[in-house]
Motif scaffolding. Structure first.
Motif, PDB file in Angstrom:
ATOM      1  N   PHE A 154       0.826  -1.207   0.000  1.00 16.50           N
ATOM      2  CA  PHE A 154       0.000   0.000   0.000  1.00 16.50           C
ATOM      3  C   PHE A 154       0.856   1.251   0.000  1.00 16.50           C
ATOM      4  N   TRP A 155       1.895   1.278   0.846  1.00 20.63           N
ATOM      5  CA  TRP A 155       2.740   2.470   0.952  1.00 20.63           C
ATOM      6  C   TRP A 155       3.534   2.700  -0.333  1.00 20.63           C
ATOM      7  N   VAL A 156       3.986   1.629  -0.975  1.00 20.66           N
ATOM      8  CA  VAL A 156       4.738   1.774  -2.237  1.00 20.66           C
ATOM      9  C   VAL A 156       3.842   2.388  -3.314  1.00 20.66           C
ATOM     10  N   ILE A 157       2.630   1.860  -3.445  1.00 20.53           N
ATOM     11  CA  ILE A 157       1.702   2.386  -4.451  1.00 20.53           C
ATOM     12  C   ILE A 157       1.352   3.833  -4.146  1.00 20.53           C
ATOM     13  N   ALA A 158       1.104   4.132  -2.874  1.00 21.40           N
ATOM     14  CA  ALA A 158       0.769   5.505  -2.491  1.00 21.40           C
ATOM     15  C   ALA A 158       1.919   6.455  -2.786  1.00 21.40           C
ATOM     16  N   ALA A 159       3.171   6.017  -2.546  1.00 21.66           N
ATOM     17  CA  ALA A 159       4.325   6.874  -2.796  1.00 21.66           C
ATOM     18  C   ALA A 159       4.496   7.165  -4.283  1.00 21.66           C
ATOM     19  N   VAL A 160       4.304   6.146  -5.117  1.00 16.00           N
ATOM     20  CA  VAL A 160       4.448   6.328  -6.554  1.00 16.00           C
ATOM     21  C   VAL A 160       3.383   7.295  -7.081  1.00 16.00           C
ATOM     22  N   LEU A 161       2.139   7.115  -6.646  1.00 14.22           N
ATOM     23  CA  LEU A 161       1.072   7.999  -7.089  1.00 14.22           C
ATOM     24  C   LEU A 161       1.293   9.432  -6.617  1.00 14.22           C
ATOM     25  N   THR A 162       1.738   9.599  -5.407  1.00 18.89           N
ATOM     26  CA  THR A 162       2.001  10.936  -4.873  1.00 18.89           C
ATOM     27  C   THR A 162       3.127  11.622  -5.632  1.00 18.89           C
ATOM     28  N   LEU A 163       4.225  10.874  -5.919  1.00 15.98           N
ATOM     29  CA  LEU A 163       5.353  11.438  -6.650  1.00 15.98           C
ATOM     30  C   LEU A 163       4.922  11.870  -8.051  1.00 15.98           C
ATOM     31  N   GLY A 164       4.138  11.031  -8.718  1.00 12.13           N
ATOM     32  CA  GLY A 164       3.686  11.380 -10.060  1.00 12.13           C
ATOM     33  C   GLY A 164       2.838  12.637 -10.073  1.00 12.13           C
ATOM     34  N   ALA A 165       1.917  12.752  -9.116  1.00 12.35           N
ATOM     35  CA  ALA A 165       1.061  13.931  -9.054  1.00 12.35           C
ATOM     36  C   ALA A 165       1.863  15.186  -8.741  1.00 12.35           C
ATOM     37  N   SER A 166       2.862  15.072  -7.856  1.00 13.06           N
ATOM     38  CA  SER A 166       3.679  16.232  -7.490  1.00 13.06           C
ATOM     39  C   SER A 166       4.526  16.701  -8.662  1.00 13.06           C
ATOM     40  N   LEU A 167       5.130  15.761  -9.382  1.00 15.97           N
ATOM     41  CA  LEU A 167       5.966  16.139 -10.523  1.00 15.97           C
ATOM     42  C   LEU A 167       5.138  16.803 -11.627  1.00 15.97           C
ATOM     43  N   ALA A 168       3.900  16.344 -11.789  1.00 16.85           N
ATOM     44  CA  ALA A 168       3.048  16.929 -12.821  1.00 16.85           C
ATOM     45  C   ALA A 168       2.787  18.402 -12.566  1.00 16.85           C
ATOM     46  N   VAL A 228       0.930  19.353   0.704  1.00 18.97           N
ATOM     47  CA  VAL A 228      -0.322  18.596   0.661  1.00 18.97           C
ATOM     48  C   VAL A 228      -0.086  17.097   0.852  1.00 18.97           C
ATOM     49  N   PRO A 229       0.783  16.455   0.056  1.00 17.17           N
ATOM     50  CA  PRO A 229       0.977  15.008   0.281  1.00 17.17           C
ATOM     51  C   PRO A 229       1.637  14.700   1.615  1.00 17.17           C
ATOM     52  N   LEU A 230       2.573  15.580   2.046  1.00 19.06           N
ATOM     53  CA  LEU A 230       3.248  15.307   3.315  1.00 19.06           C
ATOM     54  C   LEU A 230       2.268  15.363   4.488  1.00 19.06           C
ATOM     55  N   LEU A 231       1.415  16.391   4.503  1.00 18.79           N
ATOM     56  CA  LEU A 231       0.411  16.484   5.569  1.00 18.79           C
ATOM     57  C   LEU A 231      -0.594  15.336   5.491  1.00 18.79           C
ATOM     58  N   SER A 232      -0.997  14.999   4.276  1.00 18.08           N
ATOM     59  CA  SER A 232      -1.965  13.908   4.111  1.00 18.08           C
ATOM     60  C   SER A 232      -1.394  12.595   4.624  1.00 18.08           C
ATOM     61  N   TRP A 233      -0.145  12.338   4.274  1.00 15.54           N
ATOM     62  CA  TRP A 233       0.489  11.108   4.747  1.00 15.54           C
ATOM     63  C   TRP A 233       0.607  11.099   6.264  1.00 15.54           C
ATOM     64  N   GLY A 234       0.971  12.256   6.814  1.00 13.20           N
ATOM     65  CA  GLY A 234       1.121  12.317   8.262  1.00 13.20           C
ATOM     66  C   GLY A 234      -0.197  12.080   8.990  1.00 13.20           C
ATOM     67  N   ILE A 235      -1.266  12.706   8.506  1.00 13.46           N
ATOM     68  CA  ILE A 235      -2.580  12.533   9.144  1.00 13.46           C
ATOM     69  C   ILE A 235      -3.073  11.104   8.980  1.00 13.46           C
ATOM     70  N   TYR A 236      -2.919  10.544   7.783  1.00 13.39           N
ATOM     71  CA  TYR A 236      -3.407   9.177   7.562  1.00 13.39           C
ATOM     72  C   TYR A 236      -2.611   8.169   8.383  1.00 13.39           C
ATOM     73  N   ALA A 237      -1.285   8.401   8.492  1.00 11.99           N
ATOM     74  CA  ALA A 237      -0.461   7.479   9.281  1.00 11.99           C
ATOM     75  C   ALA A 237      -0.884   7.480  10.751  1.00 11.99           C
ATOM     76  N   ARG A 238      -1.415   8.626  11.202  1.00  7.38           N
ATOM     77  CA  ARG A 238      -1.806   8.741  12.619  1.00  7.38           C
ATOM     78  C   ARG A 238      -3.236   8.249  12.860  1.00  7.38           C
ATOM     79  N   LEU A 239      -4.148   8.565  11.930  1.00  7.65           N
ATOM     80  CA  LEU A 239      -5.553   8.254  12.138  1.00  7.65           C
ATOM     81  C   LEU A 239      -6.059   7.085  11.305  1.00  7.65           C
ATOM     82  N   GLY A 240      -5.432   6.800  10.178  1.00 11.20           N
ATOM     83  CA  GLY A 240      -5.911   5.749   9.288  1.00 11.20           C
ATOM     84  C   GLY A 240      -5.493   4.364   9.733  1.00 11.20           C
ATOM     85  N   SER A 241      -5.941   3.379   8.966  1.00  9.59           N
ATOM     86  CA  SER A 241      -5.611   1.980   9.260  1.00  9.59           C
ATOM     87  C   SER A 241      -5.233   1.268   7.970  1.00  9.59           C
ATOM     88  N   PRO A 242      -4.085   1.586   7.409  1.00  9.70           N
ATOM     89  CA  PRO A 242      -3.707   0.978   6.127  1.00  9.70           C
ATOM     90  C   PRO A 242      -3.461  -0.519   6.213  1.00  9.70           C
TER      91      PRO A 242
END
Length: 375
Positions: free
Chosen positions: A3-17, A103-117
């Motif tokens: 899950f984290w690998v896929i999320a990182a790839v998608l986040t990197l692609g969106a940021s570079l765009a 945006v992705p850094l905050l999202s990752w931080g909040i999800y890592a704290r509150l989410g359940s991946p």
């Protein structure tokens, strides 16, 4: 981990765009300016060659050289303006880059704290297999339904599921479940009362003939059943039989324990009925109609003509008498005069309006008698 690998790839692609166009804007402008300057220099060289060969006059060459010079100066001015605003543009680009990365850094931080991946999937079969004490109502209902699909003759299962359907508002399913429980497990007061209540709720509060039969059957098992007696009183009231409704409620009130939750409802119903007494000679009662049906044709015709004419005249004077319209409709139906009953139904609906609560009550009441407003 996947899950984290896929999320990182998608986040990197969106940021570079978003980042790449921001970073390349200045380079594209510099490249364009250099190209324009080279074109202008070539034009000056060609102008000198044409002058040497005598293709243009010196005055014309001077004017052309001045125009090219002005263009070169304008190009240099644009570069100066860009340089002057360069610090502002850099600030804007810097803020844009920071926002895109935040945006992705905050999202990752909040999800890592509150989410359940790492939470595993929960298929329905596994949820139904867990301890019933830990299941929700929907899961319990789904479990019971799955069981009854495989075991449709399990009367105990239908008996357990029926009141749950009633409580969560699935009245049609509750009726089916109660009927199955009665068919497989037999009659008792609780099942017949539950069936009647499901029918009443499904009909929008109208006590139909089937519901009334269910409550009367329940009273054969428990004559003092408060729910069955209360709904029978409601049925009498809806039919315009207020004296019988009042008598039923008063008798019920005397049998209720002091701490019964039905005391308040019975008291309110009695107060409502006693503040709206039935006017004398308001038309034929159910007993009158039944008596008329047993007479000879001539006697019945004369009696019915008098009673219906009296009620019809009162409805003309007081057309907003809801119970009067229902008594008139019921009288025609009992006597087999369906056309007249249907006409009375339409007239009553027209008085209150097709979208009014009274019109809906008339339609539901007529439906319990097997009558529709239109064919």
């Amino acid at each position: 981990m996947l899950f984290w690998v896929i999320a990182a790839v998608l986040t990197l692609g969106a940021s570079l765009a978003v980042l790449l166009p921001l970073a390349g804007g200045g380079k594209e402008r510099d490249s364009q300016n250099a190209h324009d300057l080279e074109v202008y220099r070539d034009q000056l060289g060609e102008l000198d060659g044409d002058l040497a060969r005598g293709l243009i006059q010196p005055a014309e060459a001077e004017q052309a050289r001045a125009e090219i010079g002005r263009r070169i100066l304008r190009l240099g001015g644009n570069e100066t303006a860009v340089q002057d605003s360069g610090s502002g543009s850099k600030v804007v680009r810097l803020l844009s880059v920071v926002a895109v990365l935040a945006v992705p850094l905050l999202s990752w931080g909040i999800y890592a704290r509150l989410g359940s991946p790492d939470l595993p999937s929960q298929p329905l079969a596994e949820r139904l297999a867990k301890n019933p004490a830990d299941s929700s109502v929907d899961e319990l209902v789904a479990r019971a339904e799955a069981h009854l699909v495989k075991n449709p003759t399990d009367g105990r299962g239908w008996d357990v599921l029926a009141p749950i359907y009633l409580r969560i508002g699935r009245f049609g399913d509750a009726v089916t479940a109660y009927r199955n429980a009665i068919r497989l497990e037999g009659d008792n007061a609780a099942r017949q009362t539950g069936l009647g209540e499901a029918l009443v709720n499904g009909a929008g509060g109208v006590v139909s003939a089937d519901a009334q039969t269910a409550f009367e059957t329940a009273l054969k098992f428990e004559p003092n059943d408060p729910k069955a007696n209360f709904y029978l009183a409601l049925a009498f009231s809806q039919e315009g039989r207020k004296p019988e409704a009042v008598a039923t409620l008063q008798k019920l009130q005397t049998t209720l324990p002091a701490d019964s939750p039905w005391r308040k409802a019975v008291g309110q119903a009695l107060a409502s009925l006693e503040t709206n007494p039935v006017p004398p000679q308001s038309g034929p009662s159910a007993g009158d109609v039944a008596a008329a049906s047993s007479l000879s044709d001539e006697q019945r015709g004369a009696m019915i003509e008098t009673m219906v004419a009296s009620l019809d005249e009162k409805l003309k004077q007081n057309p907003r008498d809801t119970e009067g319209w229902m008594r008139l409709i019921r009288s025609y139906v009992v006597l087999g005069k369906t056309d007249e009953a249907r006409a009375a139904l339409r007239r009553g609906i027209a008085v209150f309006g097709t979208d009014s609560p009274e019109a809906k009550q008339f339609t539901a009441f007529a439906g319990t008698l097997g009558l529709a407003a239109t064919e």
